[in-house]
Each structure stands twice: as C-alpha cells, then as structure tokens.
Enzyme design. Structure first.
Site, PDB file in Angstrom:
ATOM      1  N   ASN A 190       0.880  -1.173   0.000  1.00 13.97           N
ATOM      2  CA  ASN A 190       0.000   0.000   0.000  1.00 13.97           C
ATOM      3  C   ASN A 190       0.915   1.220   0.000  1.00 13.97           C
ATOM      4  O   ASN A 190       1.479   1.573   1.027  1.00 13.97           O
ATOM      5  CB  ASN A 190      -0.893  -0.007   1.246  1.00 13.97           C
ATOM      6  CG  ASN A 190      -1.686   1.289   1.381  1.00 13.97           C
ATOM      7  OD1 ASN A 190      -1.800   2.056   0.427  1.00 13.97           O
ATOM      8  ND2 ASN A 190      -2.246   1.529   2.569  1.00 13.97           N
ATOM      9  N   GLU A 240      -5.697  -4.931  10.285  1.00 14.20           N
ATOM     10  CA  GLU A 240      -4.699  -3.904  10.529  1.00 14.20           C
ATOM     11  C   GLU A 240      -5.009  -3.154  11.821  1.00 14.20           C
ATOM     12  O   GLU A 240      -5.800  -2.194  11.821  1.00 14.20           O
ATOM     13  CB  GLU A 240      -4.697  -2.896   9.372  1.00 14.20           C
ATOM     14  CG  GLU A 240      -4.349  -3.511   8.035  1.00 14.20           C
ATOM     15  CD  GLU A 240      -3.667  -2.493   7.125  1.00 14.20           C
ATOM     16  OE1 GLU A 240      -2.556  -2.788   6.702  1.00 14.20           O
ATOM     17  OE2 GLU A 240      -4.235  -1.420   6.880  1.00 14.20           O
ATOM     18  N   SER A 288       3.174  -2.262  10.259  1.00 14.82           N
ATOM     19  CA  SER A 288       4.614  -2.275  10.484  1.00 14.82           C
ATOM     20  C   SER A 288       5.270  -3.621  10.188  1.00 14.82           C
ATOM     21  O   SER A 288       6.236  -4.000  10.837  1.00 14.82           O
ATOM     22  CB  SER A 288       4.935  -1.813  11.914  1.00 14.82           C
ATOM     23  OG  SER A 288       4.491  -0.470  12.095  1.00 14.82           O
ATOM     24  N   HIS A 299      -9.535   1.424   4.417  1.00 18.81           N
ATOM     25  CA  HIS A 299      -8.286   1.559   5.169  1.00 18.81           C
ATOM     26  C   HIS A 299      -8.523   2.494   6.350  1.00 18.81           C
ATOM     27  O   HIS A 299      -9.292   3.452   6.250  1.00 18.81           O
ATOM     28  CB  HIS A 299      -7.182   2.112   4.245  1.00 18.81           C
ATOM     29  CG  HIS A 299      -5.832   2.047   4.868  1.00 18.81           C
ATOM     30  ND1 HIS A 299      -5.391   2.990   5.766  1.00 18.81           N
ATOM     31  CD2 HIS A 299      -4.836   1.135   4.745  1.00 18.81           C
ATOM     32  CE1 HIS A 299      -4.167   2.654   6.165  1.00 18.81           C
ATOM     33  NE2 HIS A 299      -3.809   1.535   5.561  1.00 18.81           N
ATOM     34  N   LYS A 312       0.189   4.262  -0.369  1.00 18.29           N
ATOM     35  CA  LYS A 312      -0.425   5.496   0.153  1.00 18.29           C
ATOM     36  C   LYS A 312      -0.124   6.658  -0.808  1.00 18.29           C
ATOM     37  O   LYS A 312      -0.035   6.426  -2.014  1.00 18.29           O
ATOM     38  CB  LYS A 312       0.065   5.774   1.576  1.00 18.29           C
ATOM     39  CG  LYS A 312      -0.016   4.528   2.456  1.00 18.29           C
ATOM     40  CD  LYS A 312       0.184   4.816   3.899  1.00 18.29           C
ATOM     41  CE  LYS A 312       0.207   3.503   4.659  1.00 18.29           C
ATOM     42  NZ  LYS A 312       0.095   3.679   6.085  1.00 18.29           N
TER      43      LYS A 312
HETATM   44  C1  PEP Z   1      -0.905   0.140   5.938  1.00 15.82           C
HETATM   45  O1  PEP Z   1      -1.053   1.343   5.893  1.00 15.82           O
HETATM   46  O2  PEP Z   1      -1.713  -0.591   5.369  1.00 15.82           O
HETATM   47  C2  PEP Z   1       0.250  -0.384   6.671  1.00 15.82           C
HETATM   48  C3  PEP Z   1       0.238  -1.625   7.044  1.00 15.82           C
HETATM   49  O3  PEP Z   1       1.276   0.507   6.916  1.00 15.82           O
HETATM   50  P1  PEP Z   1       2.688   0.188   7.637  1.00 15.82           P
HETATM   51  O4  PEP Z   1       3.178  -1.107   7.063  1.00 15.82           O
HETATM   52  O5  PEP Z   1       3.555   1.344   7.270  1.00 15.82           O
HETATM   53  O6  PEP Z   1       2.404   0.098   9.092  1.00 15.82           O
END
Ligand code: PEP
Length: 246
Positions: A9, A164, A210, A94, A11
C-alpha cells in the site's frame, strides 16, 4: 489451501515516473514468488504502472473506489475507470480513510459491493484502535466492522480481509505474531458465523501494521495469516522483495 498474498500500500507516495522506475526494479526481484503479489498505487500512477506491469506476476491495485458507476462525485474514481487499466485489486476501508476522510462501515459496504459487482478483488481493512484494544473491545469492534462492512455479500471467498490494528500502522509497533494470529483466528470464526464456516476457511486474511523485512518471517509463518498488507516497507524494493520471497 489459501494462497498467501503480499500487497504493498503505497499510500500518497511516488509520482508516476518514480512508480514506473520502482516497478522496473521490483519485477525481477519477485518474479519467482510463491504467493500472489500486488501493489496498490496512487490513482494517478495507475496508467504508468499498468504499462510496466504488463505480463508480470505483480497485480495492480488501487487504494479506493467509489460506489457509483459515474456522476457528480468530485475527486472520486469508479470501478470502470480502474478496470480500463487492468486494475485487479482495490483496498477498501483503510483506517486512514476511516480516520481522515469520514469512511464508515456503511460506505465501506457500498464501495465493497461496487467493487465485487465490477469484478475487482477488494482488500477490506478492519482493525481496532489502541484504546479499543486496551479496554477489551477488540472483538466487538472487529465483529461490527465485519457484520456491517460485509453486509449482503453473497460470496465472501471473493474478497480479501486485511487485519490492521490501527496502533500498529506506520508506528513501528507490530502486533506479536501470536496476537496477530489469534485475532485473525477470531476474524475467521466471525466470518464463519456471519457467512458459513466452510467459506470462512477459504477467505484470505492478511496482517498489516509495520510488517517489514525483519519481522515478516515470523508473522507469515502463523497458520491463520495469509500474507500481508505492507505500507512503509513496500516503498523499498529490497525490503518488499524480501517480504514477498520470505
Ligand atoms: C498500511 O497502511 O496498510 C500499513 C500496514 O502501513 P505500515 O506497514 O507502514 O504500518
């Protein structure tokens, strides 16, 4: 057997030319992957990425889609617009869309139906905040997000869920592998209750929050976890490739 899927992702990162150069580098690094691979890119990067990804094993994804076919919805993008460029996946709900752009379980549900009707594979995000986890509300919140967000879905196996936990997104704090596995187990059990136990066994449920090149092996070896939705680490070719090939 559920085939794992690793999806990036991006973003709001990378211009179209940066995206194309990035994917040219990534393609050879993940060409022998034993899982599905996808990148969910900013909408304006889609045409350039579609060109680079032709005949590759990396599926193209979007980060959002509107529920209407067309009309007066300034700034939004329809299923048809995505499909014309060969987009296969779309992230829906999201936590950043829920937090900053007023996305609700109801709007998630409408976008989800539009995506499914149009033949896109939705990646529906669910997850609790830190306060909800600390006050013992994780299961209640997740069950509500699934019940309301997935209302009216006829074939739940056609979508992907991304668990998430909001407190783990972009913070460097990862859920432990056991925590993630247990919570995804709860999501699967809930899907069994809301749809059917057999279908729930077929639904791919990713972990996101993360995940990186260092912690991916442990997370991805958990029996309930069917891949990852990767934010920050998907913006570095070696790290993303390591996760895909782990
Ligand atoms: C996300 O935004 O879907 C995500 C998992 O971000 P990160 O891996 O940076 O925590």
């Amino acid at each position: 057997m559920r085939r794992p899927i690793i999806a990036g992702n991006w973003k709001m990162n990378m211009t179209a030319s940066e995206a194309a150069a990035f994917l040219e580098q990534l393609k050879p690094l993940v060409k022998d992957a034993n899982c599905d691979v996808a990148v969910c890119v900013p909408a304006i990067d889609i045409p350039a990425c579609a060109e680079v990804l032709k005949e590759s094993n990396i599926g193209l994804g979007a980060q959002n889609v509107h529920f209407a076919e067309k009309g007066a919805f300034t700034g939004e993008i329809s299923v048809g617009m995505l499909k014309e460029f060969g987009v296969k996946y779309v992230i829906i709900g999201h936590s950043e869309r829920r937090q900053y752009f007023g996305e609700t379980d109801e709007s998630v549900n409408k976008r989800l139906h539009a995506a499914l009707n149009g033949g896109l594979i939705p990646i529906v995000c669910v997850g609790e905040s830190l306060e909800e986890r600390e006050t013992g509300k994780t299961e209640e919140v997740l069950f509500r997000q699934l019940k309301e967000g997935l209302k009216g879905v006829e074939d739940v196996t056609k979508l992907i869920i991304a668990y998430e936990p909001i407190w783990a997104i972009g913070t460097g704090k990862t859920a432990t592998a056991e925590q993630a596995n247990e919570t995804i187990g709860f999501i699967r059990k809930s899907l069994g209750e809301l749809f059917c136990p057999h279908c729930a066994q077929e639904v791919r449920i990713q972990y996101g929050g993360s995940m990186n090149a260092g912690n991916c092996k442990e997370l991805l070896s958990q029996p309930e976890i069917d891949g990852g939705l990767i934010g920050g680490a998907s913006l570095k070719t070696p790290d993303f490739a390591t996760i895909v090939n782990s």
